[in-house]
Design a protein around this motif. Structure first.
Motif, PDB file in Angstrom:
ATOM      1  N   SER A   1      36.214  -8.374 -47.328  1.00  0.00           N
ATOM      2  CA  SER A   1      36.999  -7.964 -46.170  1.00  0.00           C
ATOM      3  C   SER A   1      36.131  -7.464 -45.013  1.00  0.00           C
ATOM      4  O   SER A   1      36.665  -6.990 -44.013  1.00  0.00           O
ATOM      5  N   LEU A   2      34.809  -7.573 -45.143  1.00  0.00           N
ATOM      6  CA  LEU A   2      33.912  -7.094 -44.085  1.00  0.00           C
ATOM      7  C   LEU A   2      33.886  -8.065 -42.909  1.00  0.00           C
ATOM      8  O   LEU A   2      34.010  -9.276 -43.090  1.00  0.00           O
ATOM      9  N   SER A   3      33.686  -7.518 -41.718  1.00  0.00           N
ATOM     10  CA  SER A   3      33.513  -8.371 -40.540  1.00  0.00           C
ATOM     11  C   SER A   3      32.115  -8.979 -40.591  1.00  0.00           C
ATOM     12  O   SER A   3      31.289  -8.607 -41.428  1.00  0.00           O
ATOM     13  N   THR A   4      31.833  -9.881 -39.694  1.00  0.00           N
ATOM     14  CA  THR A   4      30.526 -10.548 -39.675  1.00  0.00           C
ATOM     15  C   THR A   4      29.401  -9.537 -39.494  1.00  0.00           C
ATOM     16  O   THR A   4      28.382  -9.601 -40.191  1.00  0.00           O
ATOM     17  N   ASP A   5      29.570  -8.605 -38.554  1.00  0.00           N
ATOM     18  CA  ASP A   5      28.526  -7.597 -38.316  1.00  0.00           C
ATOM     19  C   ASP A   5      28.357  -6.675 -39.522  1.00  0.00           C
ATOM     20  O   ASP A   5      27.234  -6.331 -39.892  1.00  0.00           O
ATOM     21  N   GLN A   6      29.460  -6.295 -40.133  1.00  0.00           N
ATOM     22  CA  GLN A   6      29.382  -5.433 -41.311  1.00  0.00           C
ATOM     23  C   GLN A   6      28.721  -6.162 -42.480  1.00  0.00           C
ATOM     24  O   GLN A   6      27.922  -5.584 -43.210  1.00  0.00           O
ATOM     25  N   ARG A   7      29.040  -7.431 -42.638  1.00  0.00           N
ATOM     26  CA  ARG A   7      28.430  -8.229 -43.697  1.00  0.00           C
ATOM     27  C   ARG A   7      26.926  -8.372 -43.466  1.00  0.00           C
ATOM     28  O   ARG A   7      26.129  -8.261 -44.395  1.00  0.00           O
ATOM     29  N   ARG A   8      26.541  -8.590 -42.215  1.00  0.00           N
ATOM     30  CA  ARG A   8      25.124  -8.698 -41.874  1.00  0.00           C
ATOM     31  C   ARG A   8      24.393  -7.391 -42.208  1.00  0.00           C
ATOM     32  O   ARG A   8      23.303  -7.401 -42.772  1.00  0.00           O
ATOM     33  N   GLU A   9      25.007  -6.263 -41.867  1.00  0.00           N
ATOM     34  CA  GLU A   9      24.417  -4.953 -42.172  1.00  0.00           C
ATOM     35  C   GLU A   9      24.334  -4.737 -43.685  1.00  0.00           C
ATOM     36  O   GLU A   9      23.327  -4.246 -44.200  1.00  0.00           O
ATOM     37  N   TYR A  10      25.387  -5.122 -44.389  1.00  0.00           N
ATOM     38  CA  TYR A  10      25.398  -5.018 -45.848  1.00  0.00           C
ATOM     39  C   TYR A  10      24.238  -5.825 -46.452  1.00  0.00           C
ATOM     40  O   TYR A  10      23.522  -5.340 -47.326  1.00  0.00           O
ATOM     41  N   MET A  11      24.071  -7.045 -45.971  1.00  0.00           N
ATOM     42  CA  MET A  11      22.998  -7.906 -46.483  1.00  0.00           C
ATOM     43  C   MET A  11      21.627  -7.333 -46.148  1.00  0.00           C
ATOM     44  O   MET A  11      20.703  -7.407 -46.955  1.00  0.00           O
ATOM     45  N   ARG A  12      21.479  -6.745 -44.953  1.00  0.00           N
ATOM     46  CA  ARG A  12      20.203  -6.143 -44.552  1.00  0.00           C
ATOM     47  C   ARG A  12      19.835  -4.998 -45.492  1.00  0.00           C
ATOM     48  O   ARG A  12      18.713  -4.919 -45.993  1.00  0.00           O
ATOM     49  N   VAL A  13      20.807  -4.138 -45.769  1.00  0.00           N
ATOM     50  CA  VAL A  13      20.568  -3.000 -46.658  1.00  0.00           C
ATOM     51  C   VAL A  13      20.291  -3.485 -48.083  1.00  0.00           C
ATOM     52  O   VAL A  13      19.396  -2.977 -48.765  1.00  0.00           O
ATOM     53  N   ALA A  14      21.032  -4.486 -48.536  1.00  0.00           N
ATOM     54  CA  ALA A  14      20.816  -5.038 -49.878  1.00  0.00           C
ATOM     55  C   ALA A  14      19.418  -5.638 -49.998  1.00  0.00           C
ATOM     56  O   ALA A  14      18.742  -5.469 -51.015  1.00  0.00           O
ATOM     57  N   GLN A  15      18.970  -6.325 -48.953  1.00  0.00           N
ATOM     58  CA  GLN A  15      17.618  -6.905 -48.966  1.00  0.00           C
ATOM     59  C   GLN A  15      16.560  -5.807 -48.990  1.00  0.00           C
ATOM     60  O   GLN A  15      15.549  -5.932 -49.677  1.00  0.00           O
ATOM     61  N   GLN A  16      16.802  -4.723 -48.238  1.00  0.00           N
ATOM     62  CA  GLN A  16      15.874  -3.587 -48.253  1.00  0.00           C
ATOM     63  C   GLN A  16      15.757  -3.020 -49.661  1.00  0.00           C
ATOM     64  O   GLN A  16      14.651  -2.745 -50.128  1.00  0.00           O
ATOM     65  N   ARG A  17      16.902  -2.832 -50.319  1.00  0.00           N
ATOM     66  CA  ARG A  17      16.890  -2.303 -51.680  1.00  0.00           C
ATOM     67  C   ARG A  17      16.151  -3.239 -52.628  1.00  0.00           C
ATOM     68  O   ARG A  17      15.382  -2.802 -53.482  1.00  0.00           O
ATOM     69  N   SER A  18      16.389  -4.533 -52.480  1.00  0.00           N
ATOM     70  CA  SER A  18      15.738  -5.520 -53.340  1.00  0.00           C
ATOM     71  C   SER A  18      14.224  -5.494 -53.155  1.00  0.00           C
ATOM     72  O   SER A  18      13.468  -5.519 -54.128  1.00  0.00           O
ATOM     73  N   ARG A  19      13.791  -5.418 -51.907  1.00  0.00           N
ATOM     74  CA  ARG A  19      12.346  -5.368 -51.650  1.00  0.00           C
ATOM     75  C   ARG A  19      11.733  -4.072 -52.170  1.00  0.00           C
ATOM     76  O   ARG A  19      10.611  -4.070 -52.683  1.00  0.00           O
ATOM     77  N   ALA A  20      12.459  -2.965 -52.049  1.00  0.00           N
ATOM     78  CA  ALA A  20      11.967  -1.684 -52.570  1.00  0.00           C
ATOM     79  C   ALA A  20      11.824  -1.753 -54.091  1.00  0.00           C
ATOM     80  O   ALA A  20      10.837  -1.270 -54.658  1.00  0.00           O
ATOM     81  N   ARG A  21      12.810  -2.366 -54.767  1.00  0.00           N
ATOM     82  CA  ARG A  21      12.718  -2.542 -56.223  1.00  0.00           C
ATOM     83  C   ARG A  21      11.520  -3.395 -56.600  1.00  0.00           C
ATOM     84  O   ARG A  21      10.795  -3.086 -57.548  1.00  0.00           O
ATOM     85  N   ALA A  22      11.295  -4.472 -55.841  1.00  0.00           N
ATOM     86  CA  ALA A  22      10.168  -5.362 -56.133  1.00  0.00           C
ATOM     87  C   ALA A  22       8.844  -4.633 -55.932  1.00  0.00           C
ATOM     88  O   ALA A  22       7.914  -4.784 -56.730  1.00  0.00           O
ATOM     89  N   ARG A  23       8.748  -3.823 -54.847  1.00  0.00           N
ATOM     90  CA  ARG A  23       7.513  -3.053 -54.614  1.00  0.00           C
ATOM     91  C   ARG A  23       7.283  -2.037 -55.726  1.00  0.00           C
ATOM     92  O   ARG A  23       6.161  -1.863 -56.207  1.00  0.00           O
ATOM     93  N   ALA A  24       8.354  -1.364 -56.153  1.00  0.00           N
ATOM     94  CA  ALA A  24       8.224  -0.385 -57.228  1.00  0.00           C
ATOM     95  C   ALA A  24       7.799  -1.061 -58.533  1.00  0.00           C
ATOM     96  O   ALA A  24       6.945  -0.545 -59.258  1.00  0.00           O
ATOM     97  N   ALA A  25       8.376  -2.211 -58.813  1.00  0.00           N
ATOM     98  CA  ALA A  25       8.019  -2.949 -60.025  1.00  0.00           C
ATOM     99  C   ALA A  25       6.571  -3.414 -59.962  1.00  0.00           C
ATOM    100  O   ALA A  25       5.834  -3.315 -60.942  1.00  0.00           O
ATOM    101  N   ALA A  26       6.142  -3.889 -58.803  1.00  0.00           N
ATOM    102  CA  ALA A  26       4.759  -4.347 -58.648  1.00  0.00           C
ATOM    103  C   ALA A  26       3.802  -3.167 -58.784  1.00  0.00           C
ATOM    104  O   ALA A  26       2.732  -3.286 -59.385  1.00  0.00           O
ATOM    105  N   GLY A  27       4.175  -2.025 -58.224  1.00  0.00           N
ATOM    106  CA  GLY A  27       3.342  -0.833 -58.327  1.00  0.00           C
ATOM    107  C   GLY A  27       3.201  -0.352 -59.758  1.00  0.00           C
ATOM    108  O   GLY A  27       2.171   0.200 -60.137  1.00  0.00           O
ATOM    109  N   ALA A  28       4.231  -0.544 -60.550  1.00  0.00           N
ATOM    110  CA  ALA A  28       4.212  -0.138 -61.955  1.00  0.00           C
ATOM    111  C   ALA A  28       3.568  -1.209 -62.836  1.00  0.00           C
ATOM    112  O   ALA A  28       3.418  -1.010 -64.036  1.00  0.00           O
TER     113      ALA A  28
END
Length: 133
Positions: A39-66
């Motif tokens: 039910s998100l608008s286009t802008d809200q969906r874009r923001e959701y995806m941006r935040v999700a990508q940030q979280r994914s990259r943070a997880r990948a960096r943490a995993a690589a660091g470990a």
């Protein structure tokens, strides 16, 4: 089995009606809650995806660091490239196959396999993921 599934009597329905009823029940059961992603608008969906990508990259960096990389295709390709570089650099068994593949991939540039091998041997091309002592 829940009560709704138990009262689903298909004997009185045609196969098409039974299938339509099953589909209706499944969509109701799996329906997203109000305010969810669908039910998100286009802008809200874009923001959701941006935040999700940030979280994914943070997880990948943490995993690589470990030292526990995620088994994603990019990491697997990097690991295989590291292995091929080490095989070329040490002239280990399989080096001929790596040279042959490089020659096929870069058939328009015949000097590439030799250049890659030379750079691997002198340390100009280093493994990306494998840390050598």
């Amino acid at each position: 089995m829940d009560a709704a599934a138990q009262d689903f009597d298909t004997s009185k329905l045609t196969p098409d009606e039974a299938l339509a009823e099953l589909y209706r029940r499944l969509t109701v059961r799996n329906a997203p809650a109000a305010g969810s992603f669908t039910s998100l608008s286009t802008d809200q969906r874009r923001e959701y995806m941006r935040v999700a990508q940030q979280r994914s990259r943070a997880r990948a960096r943490a995993a690589a660091g470990a030292g526990a990389l995620e088994a994603k295709s990019g990491n697997v390709r990097d690991a295989l490239a590291d292995a091929a570089l080490m095989i070329l650099a040490t002239d280990a068994p399989g080096a001929d196959l790596v040279r042959e593949i490089l020659a096929k991939v870069f058939r328009e540039r015949p000097g590439v396999p030799m250049l890659v091998e030379q750079r691997a041997k002198v340390g100009k091309m280093r493994p990306k993921l494998v840390v050598l002592p």
